[in-house]
Scaffold this motif. Structure first.
Motif, short mmCIF file in Angstrom:
data_model
loop_
_atom_site.label_atom_id
_atom_site.label_comp_id
_atom_site.label_asym_id
_atom_site.label_seq_id
_atom_site.Cartn_x
_atom_site.Cartn_y
_atom_site.Cartn_z
N ARG A 177 5.06 -4.11 -0.70
CA ARG A 177 4.73 -3.09 0.28
C ARG A 177 5.91 -2.17 0.59
NH1 ARG A 177 0.11 -4.65 2.99
NH2 ARG A 177 -1.29 -5.46 1.37
N THR A 178 7.07 -2.51 0.07
CA THR A 178 8.23 -1.65 0.31
C THR A 178 8.24 -0.52 -0.70
OG1 THR A 178 9.53 -3.18 -1.04
CG2 THR A 178 9.68 -3.42 1.34
N LYS A 179 8.85 0.60 -0.32
CA LYS A 179 8.94 1.76 -1.18
C LYS A 179 9.68 1.43 -2.48
CE LYS A 179 8.63 6.24 -2.07
NZ LYS A 179 7.33 6.87 -2.38
N ILE A 180 10.70 0.56 -2.37
CA ILE A 180 11.47 0.12 -3.53
C ILE A 180 11.20 -1.37 -3.75
CG2 ILE A 180 13.79 -0.17 -4.49
CD1 ILE A 180 14.66 2.16 -2.70
N ASN A 181 10.91 -1.77 -4.98
CA ASN A 181 10.68 -3.18 -5.30
C ASN A 181 12.01 -3.92 -5.24
OD1 ASN A 181 10.14 -5.66 -6.45
ND2 ASN A 181 8.72 -4.84 -7.97
N LEU A 182 12.13 -4.83 -4.28
CA LEU A 182 13.39 -5.54 -4.05
C LEU A 182 13.43 -6.92 -4.70
CD1 LEU A 182 13.84 -4.67 -0.26
CD2 LEU A 182 14.88 -3.53 -2.22
N LEU A 183 12.39 -7.29 -5.48
CA LEU A 183 12.37 -8.62 -6.09
C LEU A 183 13.38 -8.69 -7.23
CD1 LEU A 183 8.55 -9.36 -6.31
CD2 LEU A 183 10.19 -10.33 -4.70
N PRO A 184 14.30 -9.66 -7.21
CA PRO A 184 15.25 -9.81 -8.31
C PRO A 184 14.54 -10.04 -9.63
CG PRO A 184 15.91 -11.14 -6.42
CD PRO A 184 14.53 -10.63 -6.13
N THR A 185 15.04 -9.46 -10.69
CA THR A 185 14.38 -9.55 -12.00
C THR A 185 14.37 -10.98 -12.54
OG1 THR A 185 16.46 -8.94 -13.06
CG2 THR A 185 14.89 -7.17 -12.61
N GLY A 186 15.31 -11.82 -12.11
CA GLY A 186 15.42 -13.17 -12.65
C GLY A 186 14.47 -14.18 -12.04
N LEU A 187 13.73 -13.81 -11.00
CA LEU A 187 12.82 -14.76 -10.35
C LEU A 187 11.67 -15.13 -11.27
CD1 LEU A 187 12.39 -13.49 -6.67
CD2 LEU A 187 13.68 -15.47 -7.45
N THR A 188 11.43 -16.43 -11.42
CA THR A 188 10.30 -16.88 -12.23
C THR A 188 9.09 -17.22 -11.37
OG1 THR A 188 11.11 -19.16 -12.17
CG2 THR A 188 11.81 -17.77 -14.03
N GLU A 189 9.31 -17.43 -10.06
CA GLU A 189 8.23 -17.69 -9.12
C GLU A 189 8.35 -16.72 -7.94
OE1 GLU A 189 7.25 -22.43 -9.54
OE2 GLU A 189 8.90 -21.85 -8.21
N ILE A 190 7.21 -16.34 -7.40
CA ILE A 190 7.16 -15.41 -6.28
C ILE A 190 6.44 -16.09 -5.11
CG2 ILE A 190 6.39 -13.15 -5.45
CD1 ILE A 190 8.42 -12.98 -7.73
N ARG A 191 7.07 -16.06 -3.97
CA ARG A 191 6.45 -16.61 -2.75
C ARG A 191 5.66 -15.50 -2.08
NH1 ARG A 191 8.05 -17.20 2.77
NH2 ARG A 191 7.45 -19.19 3.72
N THR A 192 4.41 -15.79 -1.73
CA THR A 192 3.57 -14.80 -1.07
C THR A 192 3.18 -15.31 0.32
OG1 THR A 192 1.48 -15.68 -1.95
CG2 THR A 192 2.64 -14.02 -3.27
N VAL A 193 3.01 -14.37 1.23
CA VAL A 193 2.52 -14.66 2.58
C VAL A 193 1.26 -13.82 2.79
CG1 VAL A 193 2.98 -14.49 5.05
CG2 VAL A 193 4.79 -15.25 3.49
N GLU A 194 0.17 -14.50 3.11
CA GLU A 194 -1.12 -13.84 3.30
C GLU A 194 -1.60 -14.03 4.73
OE1 GLU A 194 -5.68 -13.84 1.49
OE2 GLU A 194 -4.30 -15.48 1.00
N ILE A 195 -1.90 -12.93 5.40
CA ILE A 195 -2.66 -12.97 6.64
C ILE A 195 -4.10 -12.73 6.22
CG2 ILE A 195 -3.03 -11.96 8.92
CD1 ILE A 195 -0.12 -11.05 8.89
N VAL A 196 -4.89 -13.79 6.21
CA VAL A 196 -6.19 -13.77 5.56
C VAL A 196 -7.07 -12.66 6.12
CG1 VAL A 196 -8.28 -15.12 5.08
CG2 VAL A 196 -6.03 -16.23 5.06
N GLY A 197 -7.54 -11.82 5.21
CA GLY A 197 -8.40 -10.71 5.59
C GLY A 197 -7.68 -9.45 6.01
N LEU A 198 -6.33 -9.50 6.03
CA LEU A 198 -5.57 -8.33 6.47
C LEU A 198 -4.46 -7.94 5.53
CD1 LEU A 198 -4.83 -6.18 8.63
CD2 LEU A 198 -3.33 -7.92 9.67
N ASP A 199 -3.63 -8.91 5.10
CA ASP A 199 -2.37 -8.55 4.43
C ASP A 199 -1.98 -9.63 3.45
OD1 ASP A 199 0.06 -6.74 4.39
OD2 ASP A 199 1.03 -8.62 4.95
N LEU A 200 -1.45 -9.22 2.30
CA LEU A 200 -0.92 -10.14 1.31
C LEU A 200 0.27 -9.47 0.65
CD1 LEU A 200 -0.94 -12.66 -0.52
CD2 LEU A 200 -2.64 -11.50 -1.95
N GLN A 201 1.46 -10.10 0.76
CA GLN A 201 2.65 -9.50 0.16
C GLN A 201 3.68 -10.55 -0.17
OE1 GLN A 201 5.27 -7.27 3.04
NE2 GLN A 201 3.45 -7.38 4.35
#
Length: 238
Positions: A177-201
């Motif tokens: 959701r950020t203008k710039i993707n801040l995820l490091p390129t070396g990450l093999t797993e991504i942690r997500t946080v979901e507010i069910v029915g509203l938001d997932l990032q």
């Protein structure tokens, strides 16, 4: 490598661990596992206490160092191999969890209703801010947004955390959701946080388990940072 308990159980207030490294010059220790959040994504680090047989010390700062999490202590340091009990300063941690989830509610409502991306953010216990690329945002509209975000608080939406393989996570639309993707390129797993029915990032911070736990959110301020960049500040009740 320090096992990041805070990524899978944000509600844990006390935990057992073993000291695996000590840096006396920096007054830091590394544990094999920790529930202390080391800061990041605008969320400050946790504070608390480490206790071991016959002694205890205050945890005043927590920081990542590669795959390790370093805890800076005030007082005597435990030796390598010591079994310790970590206790979080829960009032501070819970306030940060509520604040972080409140900012996700704000982000989710603005993305859903206005399609605006986040350009920056920060928080402290019970207060935070988000900046948006949102030319049409005004002080008047901020009042309407406050109503909308509190509808989502009252809806009692579940907050879910998952850790996904990177390839699977990257298939989720609008995960970043950020203008710039801040995820490091070396990450093999991504942690997500979901507010069910509203938001997932994608997100690495700590959150409450239901939006009702956040409590009422007040838009405490609006600031124009230029033609496109606008800021909203929020506050929560103690």
């Amino acid at each position: 490598m320090t096992e990041a308990i805070f990524h899978v159980d944000a509600s844990l207030r006390e935990f057992d661990a073993e000291v695996v490294a000590v840096d006396a010059g920096a007054s830091t220790v590394v544990l094999d596992r920790t529930a202390f959040y080391p800061g990041g994504g605008g969320q400050p680090c946790d504070h608390g206490e480490l206790q071991w047989p016959g002694n205890a010390a205050e945890v005043v700062e927590v920081r990542r160092a590669g795959t390790q999490v370093r805890h800076r202590l005030e007082g005597e340091l435990p030796p390598v191999g010591a079994a310790v009990i970590g206790r979080l300063e829960w009032r501070r941690r819970h306030a940060l969890m509520r604040t972080h989830t409140a900012l996700h509610i704000l982000c989710g409502v603005i993305w859903r209703d206005y399609g605006a991306q986040v350009t920056g953010g920060n928080m402290q216990p019970l207060a935070g801010r988000l900046d948006f690329e949102f030319e049409g945002l005004s002080a008047e509209l901020a009042g309407e947004i406050e109503k909308r975000i509190n509808v989502e608080v009252a809806a009692g939406r579940e907050v879910r955390v998952q850790i996904l393989p990177r390839a699977e996570a990257e298939e989720i639309p609008d995960l970043i959701r950020t203008k710039i993707n801040l995820l490091p390129t070396g990450l093999t797993e991504i942690r997500t946080v979901e507010i069910v029915g509203l938001d997932l990032q994608a997100d690495g911070g700590t959150h409450v388990s239901n939006t009702r736990e956040v409590g009422p959110i007040r838009i405490a301020g609006y600031k124009s940072k230029g033609r496109l960049n606008k800021r909203l500040m929020i506050e929560l009740e103690p």
